[in-house]
Every structure is written in C-alpha cells, then in structure tokens.
Write a protein that holds these residues in place. Structure first.
Motif, PDB file in Angstrom:
ATOM      1  N   ILE A 519       0.870  -1.186   0.000  1.00  0.00           N
ATOM      2  CA  ILE A 519       0.000   0.000   0.000  1.00  0.00           C
ATOM      3  C   ILE A 519       0.903   1.231   0.000  1.00  0.00           C
ATOM      4  CG2 ILE A 519      -1.819   1.244   1.217  1.00  0.00           C
ATOM      5  CD1 ILE A 519      -2.529  -1.439   2.558  1.00  0.00           C
ATOM      6  N   GLY A 520       0.907   1.965  -1.114  1.00  0.00           N
ATOM      7  CA  GLY A 520       1.733   3.166  -1.240  1.00  0.00           C
ATOM      8  C   GLY A 520       0.880   4.419  -1.267  1.00  0.00           C
ATOM      9  N   THR A 521       1.344   5.479  -0.565  1.00  0.00           N
ATOM     10  CA  THR A 521       0.620   6.760  -0.516  1.00  0.00           C
ATOM     11  C   THR A 521       1.583   7.888  -0.879  1.00  0.00           C
ATOM     12  OG1 THR A 521       1.096   6.987   1.853  1.00  0.00           O
ATOM     13  CG2 THR A 521      -1.004   5.990   1.247  1.00  0.00           C
ATOM     14  N   HIS A 522       1.083   8.822  -1.665  1.00  0.00           N
ATOM     15  CA  HIS A 522       1.833  10.030  -2.040  1.00  0.00           C
ATOM     16  C   HIS A 522       1.044  11.223  -1.508  1.00  0.00           C
ATOM     17  CE1 HIS A 522       4.084  12.948  -4.334  1.00  0.00           C
ATOM     18  NE2 HIS A 522       4.904  11.985  -4.781  1.00  0.00           N
ATOM     19  N   THR A 523       1.542  11.795  -0.408  1.00  0.00           N
ATOM     20  CA  THR A 523       0.767  12.833   0.288  1.00  0.00           C
ATOM     21  C   THR A 523       0.690  14.127  -0.523  1.00  0.00           C
ATOM     22  OG1 THR A 523       2.786  13.440   1.486  1.00  0.00           O
ATOM     23  CG2 THR A 523       1.290  11.909   2.571  1.00  0.00           C
ATOM     24  N   THR A 524       1.780  14.485  -1.167  1.00  0.00           N
ATOM     25  CA  THR A 524       1.769  15.757  -1.917  1.00  0.00           C
ATOM     26  C   THR A 524       0.861  15.682  -3.141  1.00  0.00           C
ATOM     27  OG1 THR A 524       3.748  15.041  -3.105  1.00  0.00           O
ATOM     28  CG2 THR A 524       4.080  16.369  -1.126  1.00  0.00           C
ATOM     29  N   LYS A 525       0.886  14.567  -3.828  1.00  0.00           N
ATOM     30  CA  LYS A 525       0.025  14.415  -5.004  1.00  0.00           C
ATOM     31  C   LYS A 525      -1.343  13.852  -4.657  1.00  0.00           C
ATOM     32  CE  LYS A 525       3.211  15.869  -7.764  1.00  0.00           C
ATOM     33  NZ  LYS A 525       3.069  17.162  -8.476  1.00  0.00           N
ATOM     34  N   GLY A 526      -1.494  13.312  -3.435  1.00  0.00           N
ATOM     35  CA  GLY A 526      -2.790  12.786  -3.016  1.00  0.00           C
ATOM     36  C   GLY A 526      -3.195  11.522  -3.730  1.00  0.00           C
ATOM     37  N   GLU A 527      -2.251  10.574  -3.920  1.00  0.00           N
ATOM     38  CA  GLU A 527      -2.533   9.335  -4.628  1.00  0.00           C
ATOM     39  C   GLU A 527      -2.235   8.139  -3.730  1.00  0.00           C
ATOM     40  OE1 GLU A 527      -0.319   9.229  -8.190  1.00  0.00           O
ATOM     41  OE2 GLU A 527      -1.400  10.889  -9.153  1.00  0.00           O
ATOM     42  N   ILE A 528      -2.988   7.042  -3.969  1.00  0.00           N
ATOM     43  CA  ILE A 528      -2.773   5.772  -3.265  1.00  0.00           C
ATOM     44  C   ILE A 528      -2.724   4.663  -4.304  1.00  0.00           C
ATOM     45  CG2 ILE A 528      -3.720   4.095  -1.628  1.00  0.00           C
ATOM     46  CD1 ILE A 528      -5.045   6.353  -0.163  1.00  0.00           C
ATOM     47  N   SER A 529      -1.696   3.811  -4.187  1.00  0.00           N
ATOM     48  CA  SER A 529      -1.591   2.645  -5.072  1.00  0.00           C
ATOM     49  C   SER A 529      -1.542   1.392  -4.206  1.00  0.00           C
ATOM     50  CB  SER A 529      -0.330   2.740  -5.943  1.00  0.00           C
ATOM     51  OG  SER A 529       0.824   2.642  -5.140  1.00  0.00           O
ATOM     52  N   ILE A 530      -2.315   0.372  -4.601  1.00  0.00           N
ATOM     53  CA  ILE A 530      -2.412  -0.884  -3.847  1.00  0.00           C
ATOM     54  C   ILE A 530      -2.053  -2.025  -4.784  1.00  0.00           C
ATOM     55  CG2 ILE A 530      -3.907  -2.413  -2.518  1.00  0.00           C
ATOM     56  CD1 ILE A 530      -5.620   0.065  -1.865  1.00  0.00           C
ATOM     57  N   GLY A 531      -0.972  -2.727  -4.455  1.00  0.00           N
ATOM     58  CA  GLY A 531      -0.542  -3.865  -5.263  1.00  0.00           C
ATOM     59  C   GLY A 531      -0.522  -5.136  -4.439  1.00  0.00           C
ATOM     60  N   ASN A 532      -0.946  -6.244  -5.047  1.00  0.00           N
ATOM     61  CA  ASN A 532      -0.981  -7.552  -4.388  1.00  0.00           C
ATOM     62  C   ASN A 532      -0.024  -8.488  -5.102  1.00  0.00           C
ATOM     63  OD1 ASN A 532      -3.070  -6.937  -2.463  1.00  0.00           O
ATOM     64  ND2 ASN A 532      -4.527  -7.020  -4.162  1.00  0.00           N
ATOM     65  N   LEU A 533       0.840  -9.124  -4.289  1.00  0.00           N
ATOM     66  CA  LEU A 533       1.821 -10.045  -4.824  1.00  0.00           C
ATOM     67  C   LEU A 533       1.600 -11.410  -4.187  1.00  0.00           C
ATOM     68  CD1 LEU A 533       4.376 -10.537  -6.537  1.00  0.00           C
ATOM     69  CD2 LEU A 533       5.725  -9.799  -4.574  1.00  0.00           C
ATOM     70  N   ASN A 534       1.244 -12.423  -5.042  1.00  0.00           N
ATOM     71  CA  ASN A 534       0.992 -13.792  -4.579  1.00  0.00           C
ATOM     72  C   ASN A 534       2.109 -14.701  -5.077  1.00  0.00           C
ATOM     73  OD1 ASN A 534      -1.501 -13.117  -3.374  1.00  0.00           O
ATOM     74  ND2 ASN A 534      -2.534 -13.275  -5.351  1.00  0.00           N
ATOM     75  N   LEU A 535       2.805 -15.329  -4.103  1.00  0.00           N
ATOM     76  CA  LEU A 535       3.885 -16.260  -4.429  1.00  0.00           C
ATOM     77  C   LEU A 535       3.424 -17.649  -4.010  1.00  0.00           C
ATOM     78  CD1 LEU A 535       6.848 -14.083  -3.088  1.00  0.00           C
ATOM     79  CD2 LEU A 535       6.068 -14.289  -5.454  1.00  0.00           C
ATOM     80  N   VAL A 536       3.202 -18.535  -5.023  1.00  0.00           N
ATOM     81  CA  VAL A 536       2.556 -19.828  -4.785  1.00  0.00           C
ATOM     82  C   VAL A 536       3.550 -20.943  -5.102  1.00  0.00           C
ATOM     83  CG1 VAL A 536       0.577 -21.296  -5.310  1.00  0.00           C
ATOM     84  CG2 VAL A 536       0.357 -18.808  -5.476  1.00  0.00           C
ATOM     85  N   ASP A 537       3.658 -21.871  -4.134  1.00  0.00           N
ATOM     86  CA  ASP A 537       4.457 -23.083  -4.324  1.00  0.00           C
ATOM     87  C   ASP A 537       3.482 -24.258  -4.374  1.00  0.00           C
ATOM     88  OD1 ASP A 537       6.349 -25.040  -4.464  1.00  0.00           O
ATOM     89  OD2 ASP A 537       6.977 -24.882  -2.361  1.00  0.00           O
ATOM     90  N   LEU A 538       3.217 -24.746  -5.609  1.00  0.00           N
ATOM     91  CA  LEU A 538       2.240 -25.811  -5.777  1.00  0.00           C
ATOM     92  C   LEU A 538       2.816 -27.154  -5.324  1.00  0.00           C
ATOM     93  CD1 LEU A 538       0.851 -24.888  -9.305  1.00  0.00           C
ATOM     94  CD2 LEU A 538      -0.198 -24.416  -7.081  1.00  0.00           C
ATOM     95  N   ALA A 539       1.911 -28.055  -4.974  1.00  0.00           N
ATOM     96  CA  ALA A 539       2.329 -29.412  -4.603  1.00  0.00           C
ATOM     97  C   ALA A 539       2.793 -30.173  -5.851  1.00  0.00           C
ATOM     98  CB  ALA A 539       1.179 -30.141  -3.920  1.00  0.00           C
TER      99      ALA A 539
END
Length: 641
Positions: A519-539
């Motif tokens: 979750i990233g926030t830029h206070t001066t520009k007033g922006e929020i970016s939300i990124g999801n990273l899934n690392l999966v080790d299958l059987a």
C-alpha cells in the motif's frame, strides 16, 4: 475587835470577763456578813484557769469593831482603841465556805475573754496589795466602780477590736475571692507553662536541627564559594570565547542570508524537478507496463534443475535435453538397447517458453526476470508467481531456497527487493506499508500457517463488481523489516504439511501461498496505489503408485486440483463462456491471476532424470498450454485521496 475565826482561804481560779462579773454582781447576798461578791463564781472560774493564788478574806466588821477599831489599823479619823486581853480559844479547822459550782466555759475562749482575764488578774492584784494607796479589798463599790470603768474601757477596746475584726474579715473575704481568681490564673498559667514547655522542647529540637542544617549550609557555602571562584575563572574564559563566537556569528549570519537566498532558488528548482520526476515516473511506469504487456500477462519460465550428488552416486541416467536458444527446449527419451544411444529423431519434442533456464542457472538469474514483476506490484498491479512441476523437480528450492545469499529463493529475494525499491520511491514522495499472510491448501482445506489454533477459512469476493478475492479469518502481519518477513516465512515453513515419498525425502503435500499486500501513498500528489503479490508453491504433480498408497487421499486431492487448473487454462484457451474456477480451492484462489486482472508468471520446474521423462513431458505440455493463454488488459489499482 478582830474575829477569832480563822480567815477563809479562797483560791482564785480562772479569770472571767467583766460581762460575767457584771451578771454575777447582781446575785450578791445582802446579809450582815461581809463576803466577796460573786466569790463562788469567780473562785470556780479562777480554779478552772488553774491560778493557785491564796487570798485571805476578813470577816465582816461588827458594831463593836466599828466602835472600837483595831489597833493595827492606822486611820486619822478614828482614835486608837484600848487593847483588851482575851482568852485564846482554840478552834478546830475552819469550815470551808460553800461555793456554788459554775458552768464550765467554752473550750475556746474569745479574744474578749482573754482581755477580761487580764483585767481580773489586775483587780485581784490591786485588791491583794495593801501597801499601795488603791481601793481595798473590802470596798466592793469602789472595786465595782473601778471594774466598771475598766469594763467600759475594755468594751471600747472590744468594739475597736470588732471593727478591726470586721475589717480583717472583709479583707480576708476579699483575699479569699482574690485567692480563687489567682488560683484560676495560676492554673491557666501552669497550662500555658506546660504548653510553653512543650513548645520550648520542640523549639530546642528545631534549634538543634537548624544548627545542624546551618553547619551543612556553611559547608555548602564554602564549597559553593570555591565553585564560584572556579566558575568565575571559567566565565572569564567564556567571555573571551563569547567575543570570538559573536564575531563568528556575525560572519555566519551574513553567510546564512546568502544561503537562504540560494536555498530559495534551490527549493523552487526542487519543486520543478519533483514535478518533472513525478511526470517521468508516471511515464516510466506506463512504459514498464506496456513492456510487460507486450511480453504477455501470462508468462512461463522453464527451469531444468541439475542432478544432485546423490543421483550421480546412484548413477541415475539423465534424459536428452537440448537448449536450442534461451526460449526453446528440446527433450527426448534415452533408448537403453543401444547402449546409451538416443532413439530416433522423430521422438524428440520441442517446447518454447518466455524464458528457459539451463541447470547451471543461479537463483539470481531467475530473479532478474522476476524483479520486473515485483516492480509492477509496487506500482499498484496484481502479480501472481507460482511454481509448477512434479515432486522433486525443485519448486520449493526455487521459491524458498536455502538460508544463504547465493541460494535463497524467490520469496526472500522479493522481500529484499521490495525494501530496496521502497527507499527509492521515498525519494519520489511515496510511503509504503507492507502486510503479509501465509496459507496452504491441504486436502481442499485452507490452513493459516501463521496461526496455531485452527479456524474455518473461506474464499470470498471483495465486492460484486471486481474479481478481487480475500480469505476470511486469515492472520495478517504488518512487516517493517526484511527480518520480520523472514521470521514469518520460517514459521510458515515449519507449519507446512510435508512428507517423505519415493521421489523426495521432504515432499510438499500442499499448495503454499504467500500473499504480500503493498500500500503506497503520495501525500503531496494525493494518490494511493495498492498492489498484491501472490507467491505460490504448488504441490508436486505425479501419478499414484501402488507403493505410495498411504498418501492416496493427499495425492488424489493434489492431482485433482492440478487437473482443474489445467481445465481452467484449457477453457481460457478455447475462450469458453464458463470457466470452472470454483471446481477446486486452488483455481478459485488463483482466479484473479488467471482471469485477466493480474500479471502471472509460471515457473515450470522439470527434472533431468530419464526415469521422470513422462512426468517431465506432461509438465512441459501443461506449461506450453498456459503460455498460449491470452488475457485482457491488466488494470492498475490506484485511487486519489
């Protein structure tokens, strides 16, 4: 002629007052005999006073004695009588006169009684004294007159004494009243004295304490005086330094004014540069996303692991694998009848992927390609990386690695890369928060790897519009350093379900998923970016063998979930309307990654052994099918404050 009777002897007793004589004189008998008035009472009173004074009273004169006076008496008026002889007559003892008893006086004689006692004694002395020219004893009237005069004088004195007595009595009364007052005052003064005594004791104690404190203060004063002298010396030195510093301060003020002016210019330039860098960063992100889209939203990397030392000792033969280029791999089975020669060329099969890594490729080489996707996650995109392959092909080694900088896997390298890039983004005005969770899908059940107590977990939609999913009752940790992330990874590895099989001593019997939310926030520009990273080790994908029948249910569930994953990819290739994501928990969880709103990377791991040729061929076919899938445009998760 004198009487022949003996003279009576009267013992004069206790003296009486004149008032008693006066009262007794009225009872004098007027007989022819001459007696002393109130002789009986006076005798009794005088006896009580124990005065043993003997007095001779004369018999009363007869007519003959009057006409013929005694020769012994010498008077001027009467001539001397003729002495006549008489016969001596002897008489017996003279009769004692009858004396009437007098009542006893009070025990305590008054002051007037004492005065009367003195006067009676004087009268008796005067009457007994015949040689003086005073009243004779027989002259009762003279004596009475004389005693009355004395009585009047005594009465006058008594009155004076009574007045004095009254005065003294009043004075004693006043003194008694004053005594009572003075006693009260004395009691009050005694109480005051006691209080003052207690106060004096307390004051003496305080005084002793004050004296002791005074001694301490004097010591401190001496020490402070010594310190004062030292401080004065220091102050003189500091005054000199202060003068030097004031001169320096004036120079610094002038320099500060110049630097302020230059800083204002630099700040204006900085603002311009920041706005410019923000624009350039936007353009860079757009270009980076375009490059990633050109490469494909679903990419497949193929990695061939090297043979282990154990396999070399056991002389396990490798299959024929040739790397045509960095994207193409060719595989064929060795024919044992020719003594190690390969079969005909027609049996060779060729597969192409986005990237192919030979057995000599390191963990760092693989992460260089993965770092671009991690960068996209920091910019607000959803990224999914999962490792696929049969048991013992090196999936867990690729994802987790070993505790060493050279051999650590994709998950710890991703964490270090995220914290490294966060510092660069902070220069651009971005601030990030990292949240992490670890879970596994074991026998179609979701298990939280960070929670010791078992809970029920379900896959749910975030909202009805999008395709974002979340797992209920899942423990989420806030990560502030790479060490915290490594600790969470260690706990998850300990809690993961593993077992020994014929292919691997420590085979993963579940699908492990590490979810990292940026979750990233830029206070001066007033922006929020939300990124999801899934690392999966299958059987591990493998066929069920008779000697591994103990793990029948685990193997069936693993193969079922992997076959459903193949069905989903096949449905995506055919562009079917209905895609069976919900047939297994694995496909349901990977739906955002496979459905289009995510950048997906599949790390296909294959074994180089000839005995694993069939499983390797199936894995390569599955990877090629995934690589042929085409999804829609990936959207960035960004909101404006």
């Amino acid at each position: 002629m004198e009487s022949r009777l003996p003279k009576p002897k009267i013992i004069i007793g206790k003296s009486v007052s004149t008032m008693d004589i006066k009262s007794n004189s009225q009872n004098v008998t007027k007989t022819g005999t001459t007696t002393y008035s109130a002789s009986t009472n006076c005798a009794k009173l005088l006896q009580e006073d124990k005065l043993q004074v003997k007095q001779t009273l004369l018999r009363a004169k007869t007519v003959a004695s009057i006409t013929r006076p005694n020769n012994n008496t010498n008077t001027n008026n009467n001539p001397k009588g003729v002495k006549r002889q008489a016969t001596t007559v002897t008489h017996g003892e003279p009769k004692k006169p009858f004396v009437r008893p007098v009542k006893a006086l009070a025990n305590k004689p008054s002051s007037s009684g004492l005065a009367n006692k003195k006067t009676i004694n004087k009268v008796t002395q005067n009457n007994t004294d015949n040689k003086t020219g005073k009243i004779q004893k027989w002259d009762l009237r003279g004596r009475l007159a004389h005693t009355s005069d004395k009585l009047s004088a005594v009465q006058q004195k008594n009155k004076d004494i009574e007045t004095k007595y009254n005065e003294l009595q009043s004075l004693t009364n006043t003194l008694e009243a004053n005594e009572a007052l003075y006693r009260e005052k004395a009691e009050k003064l005694e109480n005051v004295n006691k209080t003052l005594a207690t106060e004096l004791e307390s004051l003496t104690q305080e005084m002793s304490e004050v004296k002791s404190s005074n001694k301490d203060l004097t010591k401190r004063l001496e020490e402070s005086e010594k310190l004062l002298s030292e401080y004065q010396k220091q102050c003189k030195l500091q005054e000199v330094t202060l003068k030097e510093q004031t001169e320096q301060l004036t120079t610094l003020k002038t320099e500060l004014e110049t630097t302020k002016e230059s800083n204002e210019v630099l700040n204006s330039l900085k603002e311009k540069l920041q706005s410019l860098t923000h624009k350039l960063d936007k353009e860079r992100r757009i270009l980076h996303n375009n490059i990633q889209e050109l490469k494909g939203n679903i990419r497949v990397f193929c990695r061939v692991r090297p043979r282990t030392a154990r396999e070399i000792e056991l002389m396990k033969m490798p299959c024929s694998i040739s790397f045509i280029d960095d994207r193409t791999i060719e595989i064929s089975k060795m024919d044992g009848s020719d003594g190690g020669n390969y079969s005909k060329r027609g049996t060779k099969q060729e597969f192409s992927f986005d990237k192919v890594f030979a057995p000599n490729a390191t963990q760092e080489d693989i992460f260089e390609e993965l770092a671009l996707l991690v960068q996209s996650a920091l910019e607000g995109y959803n990224v999914c990386v999962f490792a696929y392959g049969q048991t013992g092909s090196g999936k867990t080694y690729t994802m987790e690695g070993e505790p060493n900088l050279l051999t650590e896997g994709m998950i710890p390298r991703t964490i270090r890369h995220i914290f490294k890039e966060m510092k660069q983004f902070e220069l651009l005005g971005w601030e990030y928060k990292i949240k992490a969770s670890f879970l596994e899908i074991y026998n179609e059940h979701i298990v939280d790897l960070l929670e010791s107590q078992p809970k029920t977990h379900e896959i749910r939609m975030v909202d009805s519009k999008g395709q974002d999913l979340y797992v209920s009752n899942l423990r989420v940790e806030d990560i502030h350093s790479p060490e915290e992330m490594r600790e969470c990874l260690r706990i998850a590895q300990c809690n993961r379900a593993v077992a020994a099989t014929q292919s691997n001593e420590r085979s993963s019997r579940s699908h492990s998923v590490a979810q990292i939310r940026l979750i990233g926030t830029h206070t001066t520009k007033g922006e929020i970016s939300i990124g999801n990273l899934n690392l999966v080790d299958l059987a591990g994908s493998e066929r069920l063998k008779t000697e591994e029948a103990v793990r029948t249910t685990e193997t069936k569930n693993i193969n079922k979930s992997l076959s459903n994953l193949g069905n989903v990819i096949l449905a995506l290739l055919k562009k079917q309307e209905h895609i069976p994501y919900r047939n297994s928990k694995l496909t349901h969880l990977l739906m955002p990654s496979l459905g289009g709103n995510s950048k997906t990377l599949m790390l296909l791991n294959i074994s180089p052994l000839d005995e694993c040729y069939n499983e390797t061929l199936n894995s390569l076919r599955f990877g090629s099918n995934v690589n042929n899938c085409k999804t829609g445009t990936v959207k960035r998760s960004r909101t404006v404050l």
